[in-house]
Structure formats: structure tokens, C-alpha cells
Scaffold this motif. Structure first.
Motif, PDB file in Angstrom:
ATOM      1  N   GLY A   1       0.356  -1.033  -0.288  1.00 48.83           N
ATOM      2  CA  GLY A   1      -0.203  -0.099   0.094  1.00 48.83           C
ATOM      3  C   GLY A   1       0.840   1.322  -0.293  1.00 48.83           C
ATOM      4  O   GLY A   1       0.158   1.920  -0.038  1.00 48.83           O
ATOM      5  N   LEU A   2       2.166   1.033   0.029  1.00 47.62           N
ATOM      6  CA  LEU A   2       2.589   2.385  -0.318  1.00 47.62           C
ATOM      7  C   LEU A   2       4.438   2.317  -1.125  1.00 47.62           C
ATOM      8  O   LEU A   2       4.258   1.329  -1.614  1.00 47.62           O
ATOM      9  CB  LEU A   2       3.943   1.741   1.455  1.00 47.62           C
ATOM     10  CG  LEU A   2       3.493   2.761   2.423  1.00 47.62           C
ATOM     11  CD1 LEU A   2       4.505   2.231   3.800  1.00 47.62           C
ATOM     12  CD2 LEU A   2       2.578   4.182   2.667  1.00 47.62           C
ATOM     13  N   THR A   3       4.435   3.314  -1.735  1.00 49.22           N
ATOM     14  CA  THR A   3       4.898   3.497  -2.811  1.00 49.22           C
ATOM     15  C   THR A   3       6.035   5.045  -2.311  1.00 49.22           C
ATOM     16  O   THR A   3       6.049   5.384  -2.317  1.00 49.22           O
ATOM     17  CB  THR A   3       3.914   3.611  -4.551  1.00 49.22           C
ATOM     18  OG1 THR A   3       3.308   2.270  -4.335  1.00 49.22           O
ATOM     19  CG2 THR A   3       5.101   4.027  -5.319  1.00 49.22           C
TER      20      THR A   3
ATOM     21  N   ILE B   1      13.144  12.905  -3.146  1.00 48.17           N
ATOM     22  CA  ILE B   1      12.156  10.969  -2.873  1.00 48.17           C
ATOM     23  C   ILE B   1      10.969  11.383  -1.643  1.00 48.17           C
ATOM     24  O   ILE B   1      10.659  12.328  -0.824  1.00 48.17           O
ATOM     25  CB  ILE B   1      13.743  10.627  -1.770  1.00 48.17           C
ATOM     26  CG1 ILE B   1      14.852  10.476  -2.179  1.00 48.17           C
ATOM     27  CG2 ILE B   1      13.042   9.356  -0.970  1.00 48.17           C
ATOM     28  CD1 ILE B   1      16.318  10.498  -1.360  1.00 48.17           C
ATOM     29  N   ALA B   2       9.502  10.382  -1.718  1.00 48.99           N
ATOM     30  CA  ALA B   2       9.258  10.916  -1.435  1.00 48.99           C
ATOM     31  C   ALA B   2       8.138   9.318  -1.056  1.00 48.99           C
ATOM     32  O   ALA B   2       8.314   8.369  -1.668  1.00 48.99           O
ATOM     33  CB  ALA B   2       7.885  11.789  -2.199  1.00 48.99           C
ATOM     34  N   VAL B   3       7.505   8.982  -0.007  1.00 47.46           N
ATOM     35  CA  VAL B   3       6.850   7.744   0.483  1.00 47.46           C
ATOM     36  C   VAL B   3       5.307   8.519   0.365  1.00 47.46           C
ATOM     37  O   VAL B   3       4.674   9.255   0.963  1.00 47.46           O
ATOM     38  CB  VAL B   3       7.397   7.051   1.910  1.00 47.46           C
ATOM     39  CG1 VAL B   3       7.039   8.096   2.101  1.00 47.46           C
ATOM     40  CG2 VAL B   3       6.622   6.387   1.943  1.00 47.46           C
ATOM     41  N   ALA B   4       4.598   7.743  -0.786  1.00 46.91           N
ATOM     42  CA  ALA B   4       2.881   7.384  -0.721  1.00 46.91           C
ATOM     43  C   ALA B   4       2.596   6.141  -0.564  1.00 46.91           C
ATOM     44  O   ALA B   4       2.987   5.763  -0.988  1.00 46.91           O
ATOM     45  CB  ALA B   4       2.911   7.911  -2.248  1.00 46.91           C
ATOM     46  N   ASN B   5       0.597   6.827   0.082  1.00 47.53           N
ATOM     47  CA  ASN B   5      -0.127   6.425  -0.205  1.00 47.53           C
ATOM     48  C   ASN B   5      -1.027   5.996  -1.566  1.00 47.53           C
ATOM     49  O   ASN B   5      -0.808   7.171  -2.873  1.00 47.53           O
ATOM     50  CB  ASN B   5      -0.566   4.913   0.845  1.00 47.53           C
ATOM     51  CG  ASN B   5      -1.674   6.875   1.742  1.00 47.53           C
ATOM     52  OD1 ASN B   5      -1.931   8.285   0.515  1.00 47.53           O
ATOM     53  ND2 ASN B   5      -2.462   7.062   2.522  1.00 47.53           N
TER      54      ASN B   5
ATOM     55  N   GLY C   1      -1.952   9.862  -1.941  1.00 48.00           N
ATOM     56  CA  GLY C   1      -1.091  10.778  -1.806  1.00 48.00           C
ATOM     57  C   GLY C   1       0.208  10.701  -1.313  1.00 48.00           C
ATOM     58  O   GLY C   1       0.806  10.218  -0.543  1.00 48.00           O
ATOM     59  N   PRO C   2       1.678  11.813  -1.074  1.00 51.01           N
ATOM     60  CA  PRO C   2       3.007  11.944  -0.930  1.00 51.01           C
ATOM     61  C   PRO C   2       2.168  11.796   0.367  1.00 51.01           C
ATOM     62  O   PRO C   2       1.788  12.212   1.556  1.00 51.01           O
ATOM     63  CB  PRO C   2       3.539  12.771  -1.378  1.00 51.01           C
ATOM     64  CG  PRO C   2       2.615  13.804  -1.956  1.00 51.01           C
ATOM     65  CD  PRO C   2       1.594  12.904  -2.434  1.00 51.01           C
ATOM     66  N   LEU C   3       3.527  10.738   1.797  1.00 50.53           N
ATOM     67  CA  LEU C   3       3.167  11.795   3.127  1.00 50.53           C
ATOM     68  C   LEU C   3       4.500  12.353   3.874  1.00 50.53           C
ATOM     69  O   LEU C   3       4.376  12.571   5.355  1.00 50.53           O
ATOM     70  CB  LEU C   3       2.954   9.725   3.427  1.00 50.53           C
ATOM     71  CG  LEU C   3       1.762   9.024   3.515  1.00 50.53           C
ATOM     72  CD1 LEU C   3       2.157   7.547   3.884  1.00 50.53           C
ATOM     73  CD2 LEU C   3       0.394   9.263   4.091  1.00 50.53           C
ATOM     74  N   TYR C   4       4.902  11.732   3.006  1.00 51.08           N
ATOM     75  CA  TYR C   4       6.778  12.566   3.847  1.00 51.08           C
ATOM     76  C   TYR C   4       7.539  12.636   2.398  1.00 51.08           C
ATOM     77  O   TYR C   4       7.398  11.570   1.577  1.00 51.08           O
ATOM     78  CB  TYR C   4       7.367  11.503   4.722  1.00 51.08           C
ATOM     79  CG  TYR C   4       8.954  12.009   5.143  1.00 51.08           C
ATOM     80  CD1 TYR C   4       8.872  12.406   6.473  1.00 51.08           C
ATOM     81  CD2 TYR C   4      10.033  11.887   4.251  1.00 51.08           C
ATOM     82  CE1 TYR C   4       9.600  12.909   6.983  1.00 51.08           C
ATOM     83  CE2 TYR C   4      10.810  11.942   5.250  1.00 51.08           C
ATOM     84  CZ  TYR C   4      10.787  12.675   6.553  1.00 51.08           C
ATOM     85  OH  TYR C   4      11.904  13.958   7.073  1.00 51.08           O
TER      86      TYR C   4
END
Length: 268
Positions: free
Chosen positions: A85-87, A110-114, A117-120
Motif C-alpha cells: 500500500g506504500l510506494t 524522495i517521497a513515500v506515498a499511499n 498522495g505523498p506522506l513524507y
């Protein structure tokens, strides 16, 4: 669904490790006489360097070891489907034209998203040793003068605003005219900063970034950083922007609404 605190901490640590990995891979060839560049596009000059591909390959290798179930969406290689569920959304060198020209306005995104949209996200500039990062309730930067908090400006009107965009032509002729209409109402317009403009917005130095024709990997990290710093990012109709396209980043909702009044009239 928002990750729990232990997972948040893990994702933040992985994101910063990816930025640490990309720094030497991108910084080594920068301003070197043997920098290897080729064009990816057929309809114009769309450069890529060996450093782009090397940095992304090394980040992907790390993710395969520590987060093997996460997806990856990067600029240089094919997508990896997510099982968690994370990309991870990666742009190893955002601003390759600036990179190959020797300007320090490029960066590693660099981003981590679900799915929402992006979370961090991280905007890292290896040459100036600056790192802008935000999400999960934090918005910070690190640089030569030490660390600090990110916070966008409270500029009230377009007449007081500083506007940035990477290319003066922005996009299509219709998009260019819409951008010019906003620019005509702003105090100052500047060009050519690539992802560094988004970092400056989060830092409280400028007020607006308006662009068109962007990809998801161009905007995921800037969205996370800017929103964590109190700003807003949307498309030219006021909708979600994390899939790319026409992008409006604003220091606050007042400037967003003023710019949208003009941009939303641009033909699709």
C-alpha cells in the motif's frame, strides 16, 4: 490510512538513508569535465546523465533490501507494483539541465506515498548540503548554517507575491498565457530553479510556483514538504496534484485562491 508511529519512524529513516545514498552518486560527477549526458526524448532535448541512473539504481537496491513489499515509481526505470500500500517516488536528479550546466538548483526528490498522495518527502541538494524534509507532523531543513523549521509565508495578495517557474514558456501557448496573467499581477517573477523553487517556498522565501507538464516523480516530494510547512499544492482546477500535470504551489490558501481564479480558466 496513516501509518502508525513506529512505521512512520521507519519510513523517515529509510527516506533519509536514500538521500544519503544519492548524495555521492550525484555529487561525484557534478561540474566534472567527463560528465556523460544523452537525450531521452525524440521531440526535443530531454537530458539524462549516468549519475541519474546510478543514483536511482542504488536507491532501488536499498529499498529492495529494507522495504521489499513497497512499490517504486522512478524517473529512470520501470515501476515496481506495491504489495504494502506504500510506494516510493524517486527523482534522482530533478533539474538535469541545471545539473549538466553546473548550477546548484537541481536536487534529489524522495517521497513515500499511499493511494491518497505523498506522506513524507525530501528535497535534497547535495552540492549546497541542504535537505528540506516534511511529513508526519514535521517540517524541517538542514544546511550549512544548521537545522531549522520550515514555514511558508503569509503573503496576502498577488501584488506582494514572488512567483517562480522553471521555464518561461511554462507549457502550451494557452498555459503560457494563463501563467502570464498571474505573473502580471505579482511583484516579482523568476525562472529556472527546478525543484529548488519548491524548497524556497517551504522555507518562506517565495510565495508561488506555477508549472505545467510535470510527472508524479517531479511533484510528490515537493507536495509533502510544502504541505508540512503550511503551504498548499493543487492542480489548476484546485484538485489533487500528486499525479503531476499542471501544478500550483502556494504559500497559503489566500494566494492559492487568487491564482486559481486566473489559472482555472485555461483550456484543458
Amino acid at each position: 490510512m496513516t501509518p502508525d508511529k513506529p512505521l512512520q519512524d521507519e519510513l523517515v529513516a529509510v527516506a533519509h538513508r536514500l538521500a544519503d545514498i544519492a548524495r555521492p552518486a550525484t555529487l561525484g560527477p557534478f561540474r566534472g569535465q567527463a560528465l556523460q549526458t544523452r537525450s531521452k526524448g525524440e521531440g526535443g532535448f530531454d537530458p539524462v546523465t549516468v549519475a541519474d541512473r546510478q543514483a536511482e539504481a542504488e536507491m532501488r537496491e536499498h529499498l529492495a533490501r529494507v522495504r521489499p513489499r513497497d512499490g517504486i515509481l522512478g524517473e529512470e526505470f520501470g515501476p515496481v507494483p506495491s504489495q504494502s500500500g506504500l510506494t516510493w517516488v524517486l527523482d534522482p536528479i530533478d533539474g538535469t539541465r541545471g545539473y549538466m550546466s553546473g548550477t546548484p538548483t537541481w536536487g534529489v526528490l524522495i517521497a513515500v506515498a499511499n493511494d491518497a498522495g505523498p506522506l513524507y518527502g525530501i528535497i535534497d541538494q547535495p552540492y549546497t548540503a541542504e535537505r528540506f524534509h516534511g511529513g508526519f507532523g514535521t517540517a524541517r531543513f538542514d544546511g550549512p548554517r544548521g537545522p531549522g523549521a520550515l514555514a511558508t509565508r503569509q503573503t496576502a495578495t498577488l501584488a506582494e507575491a514572488t512567483l517562480f517557474s522553471t521555464f518561461p514558456e511554462v507549457g502550451s501557448p494557452e498555459e503560457g498565457r494563463a501563467f502570464a496573467a498571474v505573473s502580471d499581477r505579482c511583484r516579482l517573477t523568476r525562472y529556472g530553479m527546478d525543484c529548488y523553487a519548491y524548497a524556497l517556498l517551504a522555507l518562506g522565501q517565495i510565495d508561488l510556483v506555477i508549472e505545467a507538464g510535470l510527472q508524479a516523480y517531479d511533484v510528490a516530494a515537493p507536495i509533502a514538504v510544502i504541505e508540512a510547512a503550511g503551504g498548499v499544492v493543487c492542480d489548476w482546477q484546485g484538485g489533487p496534484a500528486h499525479r503531476g500535470g499542471r501544478i500550483l504551489a502556494a504559500a497559503n490558501p489566500h494566494l492559492r485562491d487568487a491564482a486559481l481564479e486566473i489559472l482555472s480558466a485555461a483550456p484543458s
